[in-house]
Design a protein around this motif. Structure first.
Motif: not given
Length: 652
Positions: A414-434
């Motif tokens: 959830e924290a990654v989902h709410l992050s506004e850092l560039p590229g956070a959306n890609y990271v969100y899908w990676m940790v979610l897939s994890g």
């Protein structure tokens, strides 16, 4: 007793136990070895608890103590001291409690090993080293603890030094960590050079001034000094906490005894890097570039190392790659400035991962040191305690609602989902897939070990039985923690528990956004059954159940379709090939070339043998003038005299 006195007791007790058993073990009985070291770690755990209680009375106000000044050079002070705050306190309790469980478990696991006393001395020394690391108030002591845990891990991974694979594994761990430690040392050196101090408090107070400075790399390239410092420090964390590409040592370190896997590679040493970045939050918050780097490294580790766990057949290797993946989740949390979540996942992970490693050890004992899960199956009837505790550890690992891992993993996603850092959306899908990947490989391991028909011969299966209480009692205690540890999320993550220990900039307000949606642990559990992460978890569980329980022929049937991915994953993306066949072989080739050119040709051939040959050649020619014939000497005198007369004639 004061906090300072308790702090000294905390670090000295395991050190004394290690020294006594290590130096005088020859004259001690085996039982005395574990009594002394367990006693030392127990004292350390009790004193850690008392420190936590005293801090609680002061609302976790940081206590900074200078214990000993080692040296002072031109106003530059090098000392030993303790920084005791909420972050330190939670790490002390995690280290000492898990260490105590491992010490007790070791009595049963290593009872027939000839190195029994030496092993207890090592693990007690490791506990001391880790405590010195987490309790330090300056970079010098931090580096001492950092290197000490690396040294002891080298000794423990290669504990069975008669095995070539163990020797290779400990050398590999040592060398890979040296790469990371070089970056770590560069970061500390840059801090010392620019702040003229190694004390945390002084460095953090002047850290904002470093944002105005740059480091000249080339004539045309300059980088912000604070970014260089943070990335250099994180390179050290990449080595110690096994992040891609410095992760290759951790799976191979399973060559050490199983208690070491639980103590070093699940709960303590590998989390040193996570702790260090959280401790250095006042520095990392000043460089968004460093945070981006951390976030992406963590995401790559979390997802791609989880994929490798799906194809492992060694029970300890599966749990090892799971550790890599979970460390990636912690690192992602650090990257999005959710430091408290990273430490909270470190805290919950310590219990359920130590539980899974020790449960794996229990299975290995029962299977007479067989570690291939393809040769197991049907063990739940023979090992009910190990079965139930393993189930609890598995549910915590996959993040099933109400178990400890759920609270920390769900919050990180959830924290990654709410992050506004560039590229956070890609990271969100990676940790979610994890989440799906974790559920699949965890259930695959659990089903192949405990369910289905026994895949060993009848004689082996008939001798399988539950392990002794010194093995199962730590499993039960860790299982209890794996269930209930997550309910501390409200004070630790959303309260003021880390307020005085961790600094977060206003522009990185992920935790504030999450706090506005948090309504308690029970509400989080209820909501957890309706999230995307839970659906992916169920999908991973269902697929594993289908492939390894309902229709176990499916994996072989679809193997040709996934031949290429399987080839890549079983070879671990080629990192081992690159390092061993690439860098190591290149280094050996360069060494051989340097030896041939520099040693054999230049030094031996030209300087040593060449000088001797020159002297011998000249001497052999000069020897001809010493013939012993009088007429030859007279002729030489005449020639010499003519030469002198000619010289003087032309001079006049």
């Amino acid at each position: 007793m004061s906090i300072l006195q308790l702090s000294l007791i905390t670090v000295i007790a395991p050190l004394l136990g290690s020294v006594v058993v290590g130096l005088f073990g020859k004259w001690l009985a085996r039982s005395h070895a574990h009594i002394i070291t367990i006693g030392g770690v127990t004292i350390s755990l009790v004193s850690s608890g008392l420190i936590f209680y005293q801090l609680l009375q002061t609302e976790f106000a940081p206590q900074n103590f200078s214990v000993y000044e080692w040296a002072e050079i031109g106003g530059f002070s090098l000392g030993i001291g303790f920084l005791i705050d909420s972050l330190t306190a939670i790490m002390m309790i995690v280290v000492t409690s898990v260490s105590l469980m491992v010490h007790i478990y070791t009595i049963g696991y290593m009872h027939e090993d000839p190195g029994y006393k030496r092993f207890f001395s090592y693990i007690s020394l490791f506990t001391f080293s880790m405590l010195m690391l987490v309790m330090s108030n300056n970079f010098l002591q931090l580096f001492f603890g950092w290197e000490a845990v690396g040294l002891v891990s080298y000794l423990l991974i290669g504990f069975w030094y008669t095995r070539p694979s163990a020797v290779l594994a400990n050398i590999k761990a040592f060398l890979v960590n040296r790469v990371g430690d070089f970056g770590f040392l560069l970061g500390i050196a840059a801090i010392a050079a620019t702040t003229n101090s190694l004390d945390y408090a002084q460095v953090f107070s002047v850290a904002p001034n470093l944002t105005e400075s740059t480091l000249k790399v080339t004539d045309s390239l300059e980088v912000p000094l604070i970014t260089f410092i943070c990335i250099a420090l994180f390179v050290g964390a990449m080595g110690k906490s096994a992040q891609v590409p410095l992760h290759v040592w951790l799976p191979d370190s399973m060559e050490g005894p199983t208690p070491i896997s639980a103590l070093i590679h699940a709960a303590t040493m590998v989390t040193a890097g996570i702790f260090m970045v959280a401790r250095m939050s006042p520095l990392f918050e000043l460089s968004e570039t460093a945070l981006l780097f951390i976030m992406f490294v963590g995401a790559i580790t979390a997802f791609f190392m989880g994929l490798v766990a799906m194809v492992q057949d060694d029970i300890k290797k599966v749990v090892a790659y799971s550790t890599l993946s979970q460390l990636g989740y912690m690192t992602v949390a650090l990257g999005v400035s959710a430091y408290s979540l990273a430490i909270f996942h470190l805290y919950t992970h310590a219990f359920f991962k130590a539980l899974l490693f020790l449960a794996a050890g229990s299975v290995i004992i029962a299977m007479h040191h067989e570690q291939d899960i393809r040769k197991m199956g049907g063990l739940w009837k023979r090992m009910p305690v190990t079965y139930v505790t393993s189930l609890i550890g598995t549910l915590a690992l996959i993040g099933f609602p109400a178990f400890s891992g759920f609270f920390s993993k769900e919050s990180i996603v959830e924290a990654v989902h709410l992050s506004e850092l560039p590229g956070a959306n890609y990271v969100y899908w990676m940790v979610l897939s994890g989440v799906f990947v974790t559920a699949f490989y965890s259930l695959r391991l659990f089903l192949l070990v405990f369910h289905g028909k026994p895949r060993m011969d009848e004689e082996t299966y008939s001798h399988v039985h539950e392990t002794p209480k010194v093995v199962t009692v730590p499993l039960i205690l860790l299982a209890i923690c794996s269930v209930f540890a997550g309910y501390a999320i409200e004070p630790m993550v959303y309260g003021d528990f880390f307020a005085a220990s961790i600094h977060v900039s206003e522009q990185h307000g992920v935790m504030e956004k999450m706090a506005s949606h948090f309504h308690g642990a029970l509400a989080m559990v209820t909501h957890g059954f309706m999230t995307t992460a839970f659906l992916l978890l169920l999908a991973g569980v269902a697929l594993a159940w289908l492939c390894y329980s309902l229709a176990p022929g499916i994996p072989k049937l679809v193997a040709p379709v996934f031949a290429l991915p399987n080839y890549i994953l079983t070879r671990k993306y080629g990192f081992d090939w690159l390092y061993i066949k690439g860098f190591a072989r290149l280094g050996v080739g360069i060494g051989k070339a340097a030896s041939a050119l520099g040693d054999r040709i230049l030094i031996d051939g030209l300087m040593v043998n060449g000088t001797a040959n020159l002297v011998r050649g000249v001497s052999s020619q000069l020897r001809k003038f010493q013939s012993g014939y009088l007429y030859q000497y007279a002729f030489a005198m005449i020639i010499g005299l003519l030469g002198l007369l000619t010289f003087f004639y032309f001079q006049i």
